[in-house]
Write a protein that holds these residues in place. Sequence first.
Motif, PDB file in Angstrom:
ATOM      1  N   GLU A   1       0.843  -1.199   0.000  1.00 52.01           N
ATOM      2  CA  GLU A   1       0.000   0.000   0.000  1.00 52.01           C
ATOM      3  C   GLU A   1       0.882   1.255   0.000  1.00 52.01           C
ATOM      4  O   GLU A   1       0.586   2.233  -0.692  1.00 52.01           O
ATOM      5  N   LEU A   2       1.951   1.208   0.746  1.00 53.57           N
ATOM      6  CA  LEU A   2       2.857   2.354   0.797  1.00 53.57           C
ATOM      7  C   LEU A   2       3.470   2.611  -0.582  1.00 53.57           C
ATOM      8  O   LEU A   2       3.547   3.755  -1.051  1.00 53.57           O
ATOM      9  N   GLU A   3       3.883   1.552  -1.251  1.00 55.17           N
ATOM     10  CA  GLU A   3       4.450   1.706  -2.596  1.00 55.17           C
ATOM     11  C   GLU A   3       3.400   2.145  -3.602  1.00 55.17           C
ATOM     12  O   GLU A   3       3.710   2.917  -4.520  1.00 55.17           O
ATOM     13  N   LYS A   4       2.143   1.663  -3.432  1.00 48.84           N
ATOM     14  CA  LYS A   4       1.096   2.027  -4.384  1.00 48.84           C
ATOM     15  C   LYS A   4       0.824   3.523  -4.339  1.00 48.84           C
ATOM     16  O   LYS A   4       0.628   4.171  -5.375  1.00 48.84           O
TER      17      LYS A   4
ATOM     18  N   GLN B   1       3.648   5.334  -6.083  1.00 45.99           N
ATOM     19  CA  GLN B   1       3.569   5.139  -7.527  1.00 45.99           C
ATOM     20  C   GLN B   1       2.454   5.983  -8.114  1.00 45.99           C
ATOM     21  O   GLN B   1       2.601   6.570  -9.187  1.00 45.99           O
ATOM     22  N   CYS B   2       1.305   6.065  -7.379  1.00 44.84           N
ATOM     23  CA  CYS B   2       0.146   6.821  -7.859  1.00 44.84           C
ATOM     24  C   CYS B   2       0.435   8.316  -7.886  1.00 44.84           C
ATOM     25  O   CYS B   2       0.066   8.996  -8.847  1.00 44.84           O
ATOM     26  N   GLU B   3       1.088   8.836  -6.861  1.00 48.06           N
ATOM     27  CA  GLU B   3       1.274  10.277  -6.749  1.00 48.06           C
ATOM     28  C   GLU B   3       2.412  10.809  -7.632  1.00 48.06           C
ATOM     29  O   GLU B   3       2.307  11.903  -8.182  1.00 48.06           O
ATOM     30  N   SER B   4       3.509  10.038  -7.804  1.00 48.54           N
ATOM     31  CA  SER B   4       4.670  10.619  -8.497  1.00 48.54           C
ATOM     32  C   SER B   4       5.469   9.619  -9.308  1.00 48.54           C
ATOM     33  O   SER B   4       6.556   9.975  -9.780  1.00 48.54           O
TER      34      SER B   4
ATOM     35  N   LYS C   1       6.969   7.310  -8.034  1.00 42.32           N
ATOM     36  CA  LYS C   1       8.123   7.141  -7.149  1.00 42.32           C
ATOM     37  C   LYS C   1       9.260   8.128  -7.486  1.00 42.32           C
ATOM     38  O   LYS C   1      10.445   7.840  -7.285  1.00 42.32           O
ATOM     39  N   ASN C   2       8.905   9.300  -7.972  1.00 44.83           N
ATOM     40  CA  ASN C   2       9.881  10.347  -8.294  1.00 44.83           C
ATOM     41  C   ASN C   2      10.005  11.278  -7.087  1.00 44.83           C
ATOM     42  O   ASN C   2       9.058  11.981  -6.741  1.00 44.83           O
ATOM     43  N   THR C   3      11.142  11.287  -6.481  1.00 45.36           N
ATOM     44  CA  THR C   3      11.330  12.104  -5.275  1.00 45.36           C
ATOM     45  C   THR C   3      11.317  13.592  -5.558  1.00 45.36           C
ATOM     46  O   THR C   3      11.132  14.400  -4.650  1.00 45.36           O
ATOM     47  N   ASN C   4      11.521  14.009  -6.817  1.00 42.54           N
ATOM     48  CA  ASN C   4      11.556  15.426  -7.181  1.00 42.54           C
ATOM     49  C   ASN C   4      10.270  15.903  -7.834  1.00 42.54           C
ATOM     50  O   ASN C   4      10.239  17.020  -8.367  1.00 42.54           O
ATOM     51  N   SER C   5       9.242  15.110  -7.800  1.00 44.98           N
ATOM     52  CA  SER C   5       8.010  15.465  -8.500  1.00 44.98           C
ATOM     53  C   SER C   5       7.415  16.758  -7.927  1.00 44.98           C
ATOM     54  O   SER C   5       7.235  16.899  -6.720  1.00 44.98           O
ATOM     55  N   ALA C   6       7.151  17.735  -8.833  1.00 53.00           N
ATOM     56  CA  ALA C   6       6.563  19.024  -8.439  1.00 53.00           C
ATOM     57  C   ALA C   6       5.554  19.440  -9.498  1.00 53.00           C
ATOM     58  O   ALA C   6       5.496  20.605  -9.906  1.00 53.00           O
TER      59      ALA C   6
ATOM     60  N   PRO D   1       1.211  23.617  -4.574  1.00 53.82           N
ATOM     61  CA  PRO D   1       2.438  23.581  -3.780  1.00 53.82           C
ATOM     62  C   PRO D   1       2.829  22.185  -3.325  1.00 53.82           C
ATOM     63  O   PRO D   1       3.637  22.063  -2.412  1.00 53.82           O
ATOM     64  N   TYR D   2       2.253  21.141  -3.935  1.00 53.66           N
ATOM     65  CA  TYR D   2       2.578  19.768  -3.537  1.00 53.66           C
ATOM     66  C   TYR D   2       3.952  19.380  -4.127  1.00 53.66           C
ATOM     67  O   TYR D   2       4.293  19.751  -5.247  1.00 53.66           O
ATOM     68  N   LEU D   3       4.674  18.574  -3.361  1.00 55.56           N
ATOM     69  CA  LEU D   3       6.044  18.303  -3.756  1.00 55.56           C
ATOM     70  C   LEU D   3       6.477  16.945  -3.230  1.00 55.56           C
ATOM     71  O   LEU D   3       6.044  16.504  -2.163  1.00 55.56           O
ATOM     72  N   GLY D   4       7.323  16.266  -3.983  1.00 57.76           N
ATOM     73  CA  GLY D   4       7.958  15.043  -3.533  1.00 57.76           C
ATOM     74  C   GLY D   4       7.250  13.782  -3.982  1.00 57.76           C
ATOM     75  O   GLY D   4       6.277  13.802  -4.748  1.00 57.76           O
ATOM     76  N   MET D   5       7.754  12.653  -3.489  1.00 52.66           N
ATOM     77  CA  MET D   5       7.242  11.347  -3.887  1.00 52.66           C
ATOM     78  C   MET D   5       5.773  11.151  -3.486  1.00 52.66           C
ATOM     79  O   MET D   5       4.970  10.602  -4.259  1.00 52.66           O
TER      80      MET D   5
END
Length: 215
Positions: free
Chosen positions: A141-144, A147-150, A152-157, A161-165
């Motif tokens: 669930e944590l990985e899902k 994966q859904c939000e970014s 798994k990209n730690t720099n996703s912006a 103002p949302y930021l990160g994985m």
Amino acid sequence: MLKKLTEYCLLVIISFCFFTVCFHAVARADTISGNHFLLTDQTITPEPTPKPPFHSFTVPTPTPPSDPSPTPTPTNLPTPTATPTPTTLPTTTPTATPTPTVTPTPTLTDTPPPTPTVSPTTDLESLFIHYSNQYSVDKNELEKIAQCESDKNTNSAGNPPYLGMFQFSPTSWNNVRTQMNLDPNPDLRTNADEAIKTAAYMLSRGQQSAWPNCN
């Protein structure tokens, strides 16, 4: 008679020879004596050197004549200027003036977020395993959610103002990190370790609703 005549002639001859010898002897003696007197008379006595008359003054020594060559006179030479002698002034020690300390006024500037380092997949995998076990949550669930939000990209912006994985907002990040007694700096949202730890803590508190699009 003849014998007496012979003796007489012999006596005359002997007498003649005797007187001749005596005559020559006397004549020779007179000649030598005359020459002696002649030489004595002819001896020249040197005349005495006349002494100069006595004077009361000293005769000056003559000075040799000077070189008749004229001394060349230099032309167009600068007239030497006398260099003034500097007057020694008393040395005074300057008193150091204290420099006031100026405290710079802090300027408020927008601090750009630090560039996060993208961790390899294997590192992310180990982080998911570690924090799912620490907070007793489902790793899948944590990985899902990540994966859904970014992806798994730690720099996703992609949606300020949302930021990160896990796309935390600054307010949500500050609230959750304060509860965890951790650094609430919003720049840490791009740190994979801190982001996965925070998301696992929220799942352990039943806050899955923070990601409604990924349920």
